[in-house]
Structures are given as C-alpha cells and as structure tokens.
Design a protein around this motif. Structure first.
Motif, PDB file in Angstrom:
ATOM      1  N   LEU A 163       0.821  -1.157  -0.096  1.00  0.00           N
ATOM      2  CA  LEU A 163      -0.189   0.021   0.037  1.00  0.00           C
ATOM      3  C   LEU A 163       0.842   1.236   0.125  1.00  0.00           C
ATOM      4  CD1 LEU A 163      -2.921   0.594   0.107  1.00  0.00           C
ATOM      5  CD2 LEU A 163      -2.907   0.778   2.600  1.00  0.00           C
ATOM      6  N   ALA A 164       1.923   1.236   0.794  1.00  0.00           N
ATOM      7  CA  ALA A 164       2.994   2.385   1.014  1.00  0.00           C
ATOM      8  C   ALA A 164       3.688   2.793  -0.376  1.00  0.00           C
ATOM      9  CB  ALA A 164       3.921   2.209   2.077  1.00  0.00           C
ATOM     10  N   ASN A 165       3.751   1.411  -1.226  1.00  0.00           N
ATOM     11  CA  ASN A 165       4.321   1.798  -2.443  1.00  0.00           C
ATOM     12  C   ASN A 165       3.784   2.707  -3.416  1.00  0.00           C
ATOM     13  OD1 ASN A 165       6.663   0.379  -1.791  1.00  0.00           O
ATOM     14  ND2 ASN A 165       6.056  -1.484  -3.037  1.00  0.00           N
ATOM     15  N   LEU A 166       2.270   2.828  -3.337  1.00  0.00           N
ATOM     16  CA  LEU A 166       1.633   3.635  -3.965  1.00  0.00           C
ATOM     17  C   LEU A 166       2.016   5.311  -4.024  1.00  0.00           C
ATOM     18  CD1 LEU A 166      -2.131   2.225  -3.803  1.00  0.00           C
ATOM     19  CD2 LEU A 166      -0.411   1.760  -5.489  1.00  0.00           C
ATOM     20  N   TYR A 167       2.501   5.544  -2.861  1.00  0.00           N
ATOM     21  CA  TYR A 167       3.079   7.051  -2.534  1.00  0.00           C
ATOM     22  C   TYR A 167       4.678   6.874  -2.651  1.00  0.00           C
ATOM     23  CZ  TYR A 167      -0.776   5.586   0.556  1.00  0.00           C
ATOM     24  OH  TYR A 167      -2.002   5.084   1.079  1.00  0.00           O
ATOM     25  N   ARG A 168       5.171   5.993  -3.299  1.00  0.00           N
ATOM     26  CA  ARG A 168       6.650   6.299  -3.476  1.00  0.00           C
ATOM     27  C   ARG A 168       6.863   7.416  -4.506  1.00  0.00           C
ATOM     28  NH1 ARG A 168       9.601   1.977  -5.505  1.00  0.00           N
ATOM     29  NH2 ARG A 168       7.938  -0.012  -4.874  1.00  0.00           N
ATOM     30  N   PRO A 169       7.970   7.713  -3.947  1.00  0.00           N
ATOM     31  CA  PRO A 169       8.480   8.859  -4.979  1.00  0.00           C
ATOM     32  C   PRO A 169       8.501   8.516  -6.320  1.00  0.00           C
ATOM     33  CG  PRO A 169      10.040   8.798  -3.083  1.00  0.00           C
ATOM     34  CD  PRO A 169       9.104   7.499  -2.836  1.00  0.00           C
ATOM     35  N   GLN A 170       8.271   9.372  -7.303  1.00  0.00           N
ATOM     36  CA  GLN A 170       8.280   9.106  -8.717  1.00  0.00           C
ATOM     37  C   GLN A 170       7.234   8.130  -9.002  1.00  0.00           C
ATOM     38  OE1 GLN A 170      12.286   8.009  -9.752  1.00  0.00           O
ATOM     39  NE2 GLN A 170      13.184   9.532  -8.382  1.00  0.00           N
ATOM     40  N   VAL A 218       8.668 -10.785  -1.180  1.00  0.00           N
ATOM     41  CA  VAL A 218       8.795  -9.631  -2.082  1.00  0.00           C
ATOM     42  C   VAL A 218       7.781  -9.602  -3.228  1.00  0.00           C
ATOM     43  CG1 VAL A 218      10.387  -8.685  -3.541  1.00  0.00           C
ATOM     44  CG2 VAL A 218      11.195  -9.582  -1.403  1.00  0.00           C
ATOM     45  N   PHE A 219       7.415 -10.900  -3.533  1.00  0.00           N
ATOM     46  CA  PHE A 219       6.464 -11.333  -4.606  1.00  0.00           C
ATOM     47  C   PHE A 219       5.312 -10.696  -4.210  1.00  0.00           C
ATOM     48  CE2 PHE A 219       3.369 -13.618  -6.657  1.00  0.00           C
ATOM     49  CZ  PHE A 219       3.726 -13.527  -8.091  1.00  0.00           C
ATOM     50  N   ARG A 220       4.877 -11.016  -3.038  1.00  0.00           N
ATOM     51  CA  ARG A 220       3.661 -10.666  -2.426  1.00  0.00           C
ATOM     52  C   ARG A 220       3.242  -9.327  -2.230  1.00  0.00           C
ATOM     53  NH1 ARG A 220       2.237 -13.153   3.046  1.00  0.00           N
ATOM     54  NH2 ARG A 220       4.450 -13.603   3.026  1.00  0.00           N
ATOM     55  N   ILE A 221       4.512  -8.375  -1.958  1.00  0.00           N
ATOM     56  CA  ILE A 221       4.522  -7.003  -1.697  1.00  0.00           C
ATOM     57  C   ILE A 221       4.039  -6.475  -3.075  1.00  0.00           C
ATOM     58  CG2 ILE A 221       5.925  -5.012  -1.250  1.00  0.00           C
ATOM     59  CD1 ILE A 221       7.217  -6.786   0.995  1.00  0.00           C
ATOM     60  N   THR A 222       4.875  -6.832  -4.160  1.00  0.00           N
ATOM     61  CA  THR A 222       4.681  -6.329  -5.626  1.00  0.00           C
ATOM     62  C   THR A 222       3.059  -6.482  -5.859  1.00  0.00           C
ATOM     63  OG1 THR A 222       6.967  -6.996  -6.004  1.00  0.00           O
ATOM     64  CG2 THR A 222       5.720  -6.243  -7.704  1.00  0.00           C
ATOM     65  N   ALA A 223       2.855  -7.911  -5.740  1.00  0.00           N
ATOM     66  CA  ALA A 223       1.545  -8.250  -6.132  1.00  0.00           C
ATOM     67  C   ALA A 223       0.331  -7.073  -5.454  1.00  0.00           C
ATOM     68  CB  ALA A 223       1.190  -9.832  -5.970  1.00  0.00           C
ATOM     69  N   ILE A 224       0.510  -7.106  -3.990  1.00  0.00           N
ATOM     70  CA  ILE A 224      -0.394  -6.451  -3.665  1.00  0.00           C
ATOM     71  C   ILE A 224      -0.387  -4.851  -3.751  1.00  0.00           C
ATOM     72  CG2 ILE A 224      -0.713  -5.359  -0.962  1.00  0.00           C
ATOM     73  CD1 ILE A 224       0.308  -8.118   0.043  1.00  0.00           C
ATOM     74  N   GLU A 225       0.807  -4.464  -4.123  1.00  0.00           N
ATOM     75  CA  GLU A 225       0.845  -2.893  -4.750  1.00  0.00           C
ATOM     76  C   GLU A 225       0.010  -2.876  -6.115  1.00  0.00           C
ATOM     77  OE1 GLU A 225       4.805  -1.295  -5.613  1.00  0.00           O
ATOM     78  OE2 GLU A 225       3.925   0.239  -6.781  1.00  0.00           O
ATOM     79  N   TYR A 226       0.151  -3.803  -6.999  1.00  0.00           N
ATOM     80  CA  TYR A 226      -0.902  -3.731  -8.059  1.00  0.00           C
ATOM     81  C   TYR A 226      -2.238  -4.093  -7.788  1.00  0.00           C
ATOM     82  CZ  TYR A 226       3.536  -3.352 -10.617  1.00  0.00           C
ATOM     83  OH  TYR A 226       4.881  -2.932 -11.138  1.00  0.00           O
ATOM     84  N   PHE A 233      -3.923  -3.034  -5.233  1.00  0.00           N
ATOM     85  CA  PHE A 233      -4.218  -1.837  -4.822  1.00  0.00           C
ATOM     86  C   PHE A 233      -4.394  -0.817  -5.725  1.00  0.00           C
ATOM     87  CE2 PHE A 233      -2.709  -2.970  -0.457  1.00  0.00           C
ATOM     88  CZ  PHE A 233      -3.975  -2.844   0.220  1.00  0.00           C
ATOM     89  N   LEU A 234      -3.372  -0.627  -6.667  1.00  0.00           N
ATOM     90  CA  LEU A 234      -3.504   0.062  -7.853  1.00  0.00           C
ATOM     91  C   LEU A 234      -4.727  -0.030  -8.600  1.00  0.00           C
ATOM     92  CD1 LEU A 234      -1.772   2.518  -8.875  1.00  0.00           C
ATOM     93  CD2 LEU A 234      -0.439   0.749  -9.973  1.00  0.00           C
TER      94      LEU A 234
END
Lengths: 836, 232
Positions: free
Chosen positions: A451-458, A754-762, A764-765
């Motif tokens: 979820l936090a990755n959605l606010y990542r810089p850039q 790590v895979f789960r984090i990426t999957a979760i980011e997408y 949410f996106l």
C-alpha cells in the motif's frame, strides 16, 4: 543502466505510437467517410427524388406525380406480422410492397443474386437474413404476410437506404405490390406510401421541387432529394466522426500524461548523468537541448510507428462500423491525415515532455558528488514553468477547438474534459488521501508495504488511476445505463398484473374473435382500447395552414402529426392528472350541437410543442369531420409502461361512431405461450400485429449492443492506453523495484514475501483505479437514469463487481508480468549498486 | 567464548567471458561471539565479496560458512534469508532505507518480517537512543546523511542480532558525522553484546576493533588480534 535506458526509450515510443494511431486512424477514417458519401450520394437515396406520405397520395398529388414525369417506382411500407408456416413462428416485420425498378442507383445484393430481378414477377418475397436466421428458414420456404403466402425467392443482404442495424431491429420483407393483401392497409393501419423518380434529362431537381413544395406541404407529403439524403448522412456521419474524434482526443491526452510521466521518471533517473555532463563543462541549456532532442526523436519514432499501425487498423474500422453505414466505406491512405497525425504527435510529445525537462537546466554539477543536491529550476518560481503550463493549456484548447464543429463546442469539449479529468483526479485523490489518513497500521507487513508503495517517490499512481479509471468509467457507465434501461422495461412490463402482450390493429368486427382466442388459451383480456385516428385542424383558433404560412411561428411535428386518440373518463395507472379533471360521458352529440368537447392532453406536448393549456381550443379533423375541443385536463404519462398511452383522450360519447380500431392488452405467462398465441392470431386475423415484451426487450438489447459496440471499442482504447502506461511505469521503475527487492531480501524477506508485496501493490493500484472509475460510473448512471431517461436507477451490482475484478486482475497480471526477474536479483547486489 | 562465524576454505570465482576470476581464494577464519573484527584491504581485494558470503548474501564456489551454528552452504536463498532475519544485522555505506517508509517504519521492517509484536515501540525506542526520537515520522528524503545512517543502525539492531555486518558504515559521511556514527556503532554493539564484522578502508576505524583481517588478491594477508580490544 542499459536496461533502464532501453526501458525509458520504450515508454514514449509506445505511448506516442498509441496516440498517433488513434489520431491518425480517426482522421483517416473521417476523410474516407466524406469521400465515400460524396461519391455514393445517389445510391443513398436510390433515386433522384422521392415523395412520401403516411396515407395514399390524394388525386392532386397523383396529378403532380404524373406531371413530373421521368421513370417512377412505388413502394408501400407498413408493419405486419410475418408468419413462417414451416414452423408456425411469427415476428413483427417491416413489409415493403414494391412496384417498378427502385432502386435506380446502387446495388441490391440478394442470395441468390438473380432473386432481386425475379421476385416481383414470381409474386415471391425477399426476406432479411436476420429474419431467416432467427426462424431457421431458407430460400425456397414460404412466408405469410396477411392472408397471402409467398415463396421466399431470396435472402436480402443489402439494399440502398437500408442499414443493417435498422434491419436487424425491424427486419424487412420485400414483396411485389401486385401480390399485396390489401386488407392489411385497412382503416387505422399505419403505412408509408413512397414514389421514387429517376430523371434522364439532367433537370434541376431542387428548383423543380421548390415549385411544387407548397402543394406537397399542404397535403403533408414529404420529399427527399439526393442532396438532402447526402446532407443528412454527412451530418449523421459527421456526428459519428466527431464522437470518435472526441474519444480519440481523450485517449491522446491520456497518452500525453503518460509521456509527461515517463519523461519525468526518465529525467529523475538521469540526474546523476546530467550532473556529470555539467561537471564536464556542459551548460544547463546544452544539457536541456540534449534531452529535448532525445524526446523529439522518440516522439518522431512513436509517430511513425503509430501511423503505420494506424493505416492497418483503419482498414478494420469500416468493417466494425459497417452496420451503421449506408454504403461501404472505401479504404485509401490519407497522406493529409498521416502528416497531421505526425505533426500532432510530435507537438504533443514535445509539449508534454517540456514540463519535466525543465528541471534538467537546473541540475547542479555538485549532484555528481552529493546526491542530496536538488535541481534549482523547474519549480513554480521558474517563469518557464508557467510558460510551459500556458502552452499546454493553449495547445489542448486549440486542439479541442480545431476538432470541434464550432469554437463554442470546442470550448465545451475542453471544459468537459477539465470536468471529467478533474472529477477522476478528485476521486483518485480522495481514495489515496483516505488510505493515507486511515492507514491500516494493523495489517501484515507485505500489505502495508504494498500500500505504501503507491506513494513512493516518482510513483505513477495518479496517471494510472486516471487512465485506467477513465476506461473503467466509460465501459461501466455504458453497460450500467444499458442494463438499467433494460431492467426498467423488464420491471415495468414484468410487474405482476401488468400486460406484456399488446395486440394492435384489431378491427371492431374482430374484437369478439380475438377475445375468445385469448381466453381459449387461458390468457386474460386486460384492456380493450378503442383508437381513432385524426389530425389537428386548428390550435387556439388558428388553422395549421395559417400557422404554416406564418414565418414567425415555430410549427412542430405535434401540429402536423396523425393523432391516435382514445376515449374514456378515467385515468390509467400510467397517467397522473396534473391539472383539471377527465370529463365524464358527453350528453348529446357534440358533432350536431357544435359544443366543444372537453379533452385531456399530455403535459409535454401541451407545454413544449403546442403551447396550450386548460381552456384552449383544439380542432381535430376526425376523418373528414371537424370536431372542436377544449382542453379540460392535463396529464403526465409514463411512456415507459407497456400498454396504450395517448397524447389526447376524448370523453366517451363522441367518437363511438367514428371509424376505429382496437388495441387489446393481455398477459402471457411465458414466452412460449405468447409465441403460440401470436401464431394462432396471425393465422386467424392476419392484419393484427402483436408486440410482446420479450420482443421489445430483445430488440432494445440488440440495438444497444450494436450502438454500444463503437463506444466500447473506444473505451477499450482508453483502458489499453492505461495498461500501456502501466507497463511503461513498471518497466521504468524496474531498477528501483529491483533494488528495494534486494534490500528486503538482505533484511531477511523471502522471495515470496517480495513477490507478495509487488502483487499487493498492483492489487491496490488496480482496485483503486477500478474504484475511481466505478464510483464515477455509478454517479453518471444515476444522473443519466434520473435526468435523461427519467427512470429508476437500477445498478447491476454483478456487472460492477465484474468490472472491478477484471480491471484489478488485468493490472495485477500486467504488473507482475513486467516485474518478473525483479525478485530473482541476488541480495549481494545490495553491496554493489548505487543508493536506493 | 563460542564461535558465531566459522569460515572454512572459502573460494569464490566469477566467470568473465572465457576468463575465470578468483575473487576469494581458500579463506579460513573464525569470529568469536561478542568480538569485533575489521576486514580491510585495497580495492578489488575481495572484502565486499567476503562480507556478502559471511552474511549469506551469496553462495561460495567452494568452502563453507557456518553462521550462528548453521551451515549456510546447503541452504537456498529463502532459507538463508530466514537465517539473516533471525541472526544478522546490516549497516551499509549508502544507508539503504526504503524511500516510501518513514524512519520508524524503516526500522520496523526486520521485526515485521519476523512477525514480532511491539515493533513500533521498539523501533521508536531505538531511534530515541540514536538521537532521532523527534524524527520518527520523517521520510529518508527529509533526513541528512548522518541521520539516515543512524536510522539504518537502529534498523540493524531491532532484531537484537547476534552478528552485525557493516560495509563502510562511515564511507558516505563527513568526518564529524562519521565519528558520531562510529561511537554509536561501537556503543550499541557493546551494550547489546553483538558481534561486529565491518569492512572498511578507514584504518582508524579498523583500529577500534579487536581484530583486523587484511585481504590482498583474495587471500588473508594478515590476521591481527589486538589485545586492547574495542575502543569505545
């Protein structure tokens, strides 16, 4: 670095190509349309002139027809039940009884080919392919119209002036006029009488028409010339072209946002290299030029690729729209459209690339030594930032104005765009801020990190939410409106106790027989409504001719139309009295006494078209007898209810003796029963037409399916644009993701974490983008249902859920597909790569 | 004193085109629990490779690494990740903070990966101890280099690791900040009883450890035990 560089080149090229493709394809298609309409103008009418009337031509008009000369051909069109005796199945069809050689221009395509030449002589029928397919009939079978049975001589594939979209909704049956069962044209039946002319003397049709027009108008006879037909099509197709252009324009802007976003990421990732260039002596202006030239080159490459793909897709578009077009659109390459596309593509790329490139001028050479040194230009204090913002605004506005038929509409386009994008951005912003504000701190780590990755810089969150959200919004709104309308019909017609079968054109002497046929099938006779046809003779004391001659008066269809009127003293469930009362039975015969008849009128036609109210007089011509009426009440009518609704209602005691037909309403428990009763009816009473709810529903559904196809096609472009932005965003941020993935693995995260984090980011996106589109879509559907279609808002939650799942799954799938390999980087890289 | 890290006949070779390059060649040494050790040597001598192999970030070509009693050699990457998470802390030259997370969230990551409760309180406490108690909710971009390294050190200690690997921990900092960080590193290390293995070019920093391993061309050129031990 190599990978990052390649990926950055990939993005603008893709998105530019995509945008160019849309622009060019639509522009090229528009030109093809115009050229085709001009070249095929005569085939659009099939003749040089046509006259049409909704009653047989009176003697005066027949005299004019004779005096006009030329070669003539006649046609009578009306709705009737078509029965296929082989399987006893029926359907309402449009019957065209023809005489003479129409069409004089254009090609009629039948299967077999010679059927068009022989069916008249053989007394046979040409039947629409859709009808044959629906009832498993084939050439050689027979079809019954009225009391006459015809051999099916051929399948009608193409006929000038008929588009297949219309044919599929109301299928055509062509029969020779000499073999027509004339009882079908009985009292009260609606038919259109047409005569077509072909002139070989090269006369000026327009000026000839001008000389006879007053007489034609006096007898309500319409006319059509080649120029008018072409003009109508040009206008209609122009609207289609403008609509496609508008959608293309939206997609173009989405792509432009993608370019700006990609260049932004590209510049951010190149800041160290830029700093090194500065260290080596390059000026801010020089480094800026280096990257501007790079953006221009990529824009040009994208434009060329887009134009090439556009030529390919342009060949497909006429096929996609074939059902809507009266003539096949020829394909040719429009160099003007290609050049325009290339120019617009380059211009838009440069304009939107300038925004992030401004930062390049202010990158300090110190950045090569210390990563914390930020660029000094490109902020809102930079005057060039304002200049670029102004140029982008002016560019978008200018483009919208060029695109629109008038500058006001162009302003409207730009304004609407600001509103739509503003709303999407506002919803997207609200969702993101809401998540930040109420961050679920109790969730497991991979969920929170994703979820936090959605606010990542850039991050590309806003651009993705806009593009994917817009696509979702368009598709879902369309679908929901369609479902809402269908559901509305289903609900109103399916209501227990409401009729779902309407029998039309029942003559008075057939009433008893129809009643008993229904009852013998255990179907109730729910309503027996008499209908008398009449026309308006005067309104508030002024005759229609008088009004027509008054150039200051706005004569509407309501003044000249044929009225179908009933008589009763009570309102029906679909009516609401808003003013006055429905008059009781008239005492004495007003036709003899001359006393005005108190009638009730429908509110919209009274207020908006005839501009009359309580106490005003209307004189009707009831089949030759003038009847003066006074408006005694005004009703609102729910036209969406299945049943008989009327603009004007007379009291009992006036029209009983007038020639009339009946509409009989019933309710069939199932489609099978309905079909069987219709079949019996057609055989016993061929003039009676039956309309059942399932036909209305399926017709409506078909119409919507076909209309919406074009819109869906374009909405898919929007979604595809969003997905390309997504792919590019993933590819561009791949290096950063890889470094983070390596760090997490160093700190002890497994590959699956790590895979789960990426999957979760997408996840949410995708879900936020879908949510953005769906929230707006539900709002838009509600607004359309409430204010435009004036029906209940019936959201199809299954469809909403489906759209949510599809968009989310697509986002996750594409995100993960493009991130493959990121999770496999060895953690040792953490010691060897640059700063995260 | 038990051994926390046992390196035996460690060799690592890389293939570069048709050429095989031996970066580490038959390196053997033990590191006792609670001790401090610096790995020094010129660039290209194999320091970083050795640190990576010791921490289980990579697999050797031959030889074994036994970390906290676990032989890392037969383990796959995920299994080594679990060992790292349980026993190892890291401090990097370039800090390696996640830019999307605040200071306190960055410190919490290893504890969260382990599923430990009370991660936030513990992270806040550690940040307080490194002097960042007022900057818990700042993002890395809002912190100076020294502050980022202090966050990284707090993160390294949150799981109370038995061994801490530091790769040029002061390499990106100015002299004054570097001294502060060094003091902090050794004091945290001493207080927690953690073994410290650091790679550095900085001989002054190396001299503060109890043992110096000097590498040259992939071999241990010098293994110097320093009797005075850790200077705090």
């Amino acid at each position: 670095m190599v990978a990052a560089s390649a990926s950055c080149c990939t993005f603008p090229r893709w998105s530019s190509a995509w945008r160019r493709l849309l622009r060019f394809r639509i522009q090229g298609f528009g030109e093809n349309l115009e050229t085709t309409v001009d070249a095929e103008a005569k085939t659009l009418l099939g003749a040089d002139l046509s006259l049409e009337s909704d009653r047989p031509f009176p003697d005066t008009i027949e005299t004019i027809i004779d005096s006009i000369g030329g070669t003539t051909s006649r046609r009578i069109s009306f709705a009737s039940m078509a029965l296929f005796p082989e399987n006893d199945r029926t359907r309402l069809a449009t019957v065209r009884a023809t005489e003479g050689g129409y069409p004089f221009y254009g090609e009629v395509v039948t299967r077999p080919r010679e059927a068009v030449d022989t069916y008249r002589d053989e007394g046979a029928a040409l039947v629409d392919g859709t009808l044959l397919k629906q009832f498993d009939a084939e050439v050689g079978d027979s079809i019954q119209i009225g009391r006459r049975t015809y051999a099916i001589a051929g399948e009608l594939v193409k006929m000038p002036r008929e588009s297949s979209i219309v044919s599929s909704i109301s299928p055509r049956v062509y029969i020779p006029q000499t073999a027509l069962d004339t009882t079908l044209l009985g009292r009260g039946s609606r038919a259109e009488y047409e005569v077509y002319f072909k002139f070989d003397d090269g006369r000026d049709v327009e000026s000839m028409l001008a000389s006879i027009e007053p007489t034609l108008d006096a007898y309500d006879v319409g006319s059509d010339t080649v120029e008018e037909a072409a003009g109508n099509w040009r206008e209609g197709l122009g609207n289609l072209y403008r609509f496609l252009s508008l959608v293309g324009f939206v997609a173009l802007l989405l792509g432009s946002l993608g370019v700006a976003s990609a260049v932004n990421v590209y510049v951010r990732r190149r800041i160290e290299s830029i700093a090194v260039l500065r260290c080596l002596g390059a000026s801010g202006q020089q480094t800026f030029q280096v990257y501007l030239v790079q953006a221009a080159a990529l824009g040009l490459m994208g434009s060329v690729i887009g134009a090439a793909i556009g030529v390919g897709i342009q060949m497909l578009v006429p096929t996609l729209l074939a059902d809507f077009l009266p003539v096949p659109v020829e394909f040719y390459v429009s160099w003007r459209a290609i050049l325009l596309g290339l120019g617009i593509g380059m211009g838009v790329t440069l304009l939107f690339a300038l925004w992030p490139l401004l930062e390049v001028r202010g990158v300090s050479p110190m950045r090569a030594l210390r990563s914390s040194v930020e660029p000094t230009t490109g902020g809102w204090t930079d005057p060039l930032r304002w200049a670029v913002a102004g140029a982008i605004g002016a560019g978008v506005l200018g483009f919208a104005i060029v695109q629109a038929p008038t500058w006001q509409v162009g302003l409207g386009y730009a304004g609407s765009l600001v509103v739509v994008f503003g709303l999407l951005a506002a919803v997207a912003w609200a969702i993101v801020r809401g998540v930040q504000r109420f961050f679920p701190s109790g969730w497991a780590y991979p969920w929170r990190q994703g979820l936090a990755n959605l606010y990542r810089p850039q991050n590309q969150t806003m651009v993705l939410m806009l593009s994917l959200g817009l696509g979702t919004f368009l598709i879902t709104t369309l679908f929901l409106v369609q479902q809402s309308l269908i559901e509305q019909i289903r609900v109103t017609g399916g209501e227990e106790g409401r009729p779902n079968l309407v029998l039309w054109d029942v003559q008075p002497d057939q009433l008893a027989g129809v009643d008993s046929l229904l009852r013998s099938n255990d179907l109730p006779v729910m309503e027996r409504t008499p209908i008398v046809t009449m026309g308006l003779e005067s309104v508030k004391g002024r005759t229609i001719d008088d009004l027509r001659a008054d150039s200051t008066f706005d004569l509407t269809f309501a003044h000249t139309r044929e009225y179908r009127v009933t008589y009763r003293s009570e309102t029906t469930p679909s009516e609401t009295l808003v003013e006055g009362t429905l008059a009781d039975s008239m005492r004495g015969n007003p036709l003899q006494t001359g006393a005005p008849v108190p009638v009730s009128i429908e509110a919209d036609i009274a207020n908006e078209d005839l501009n009359v109210g309580i106490g005003d007089t209307l004189t009707f011509d009831v089949q030759g007898v003038p009847v003066t009426t006074v408006i005694a009440s005004v009703r609102e009518v729910d036209w969406q209810r299945i049943g008989t609704n009327f603009f004007v209602v007379f009291p009992p005691g006036v029209l009983e003796k007038a020639p009339q037909i009946y509409a009989v309403l019933s309710r069939a428990p199932s489609e099978d029963v309905s079909a069987s009763v219709q079949s019996d009816l057609v055989q016993a009473y061929p003039n009676v037409s039956a309309i059942d709810l399932s036909l209305v529903l399926s017709t409506f559904d078909q119409l919507f399916q076909r209309l919406s196809f074009v819109i869906r096609f374009m909405a898919l472009f929007s979604i595809a644009t969003g997905l390309i932005v997504l792919v590019s965003a993933v590819v561009v941020s791949r290096s950063q993701r890889a470094q983070e993935s390596v760090l997490l693995k160093t700190l002890g995260a497994s590959r699956s974490t790590v895979f789960r984090i990426t999957a979760i980011e997408y996840l949410f996106l995708g879900s936020f983008a879908a949510l953005t589109g769906l929230v707006l879509s539900l709002g838009a559907t509600w607004a359309l249902s409430t204010f435009v279609f004036e029906g209940p808002f019936v959201p199809d939650l299954l469809a909403v859920g489906g759209a949510f799942l599809i968009v989310t799954a697509l986002t996750v799938g594409i995100g993960l597909l493009n991130s493959r390999g990121v999770y496999d980087r060895p953690p040792l890289d953490v010691l060897r790569t640059a700063e995260v | 004193m038990s051994t926390v890290l046992r390196v035996s006949n460690l060799t690592k070779t890389f293939r570069s085109g048709s050429r095989e390059l031996t970066v580490l060649d038959d390196v053997t040494f033990d590191v006792p629990d609670g001790s401090t050790c610096a790995i020094v040597g010129p660039s290209g001598s194999g320091k970083t490779t050795l640190l990576g192999l010791c921490a289980g970030l990579d697999a050797p070509t031959s030889g074994t690494v036994e970390l906290c009693g676990t032989d890392l050699t037969p383990l796959d990457e995920d299994q080594r990740a679990a060992v790292r998470n349980q026993y190892v802390g890291f401090v990097f030259q370039t800090f390696r903070l996640l830019p999307t997370l605040t200071a306190v969230e960055n410190v919490m990551v290893p504890a969260e990966l382990q599923g430990r409760r009370g991660a936030r309180e513990r992270a806040a406490d550690l940040l307080d101890r490194v002097g960042l108690g007022e900057r818990l909710d700042h993002y890395p971009a809002q912190l100076s280099g020294g502050e980022r390294q202090r966050v990284a050190m707090a993160r390294a200690f949150i799981n109370e690791p038995r061994i801490l690997f530091a790769d040029e921990p002061t390499g990106n900092l100015d002299v004054e900040t570097a001294e502060t960080i060094e003091d902090l590193l050794f004091s945290l290390n001493a207080n927690a009883g953690t073994t410290l293995v650091l790679v550095t070019h900085n001989l002054e920093l190396a001299e503060r450890t109890g043992r110096v391993l000097r590498l040259r061309q992939g071999r241990v050129e010098l293994d110097e035990m320093r009797s005075e031990g850790v200077k705090v």
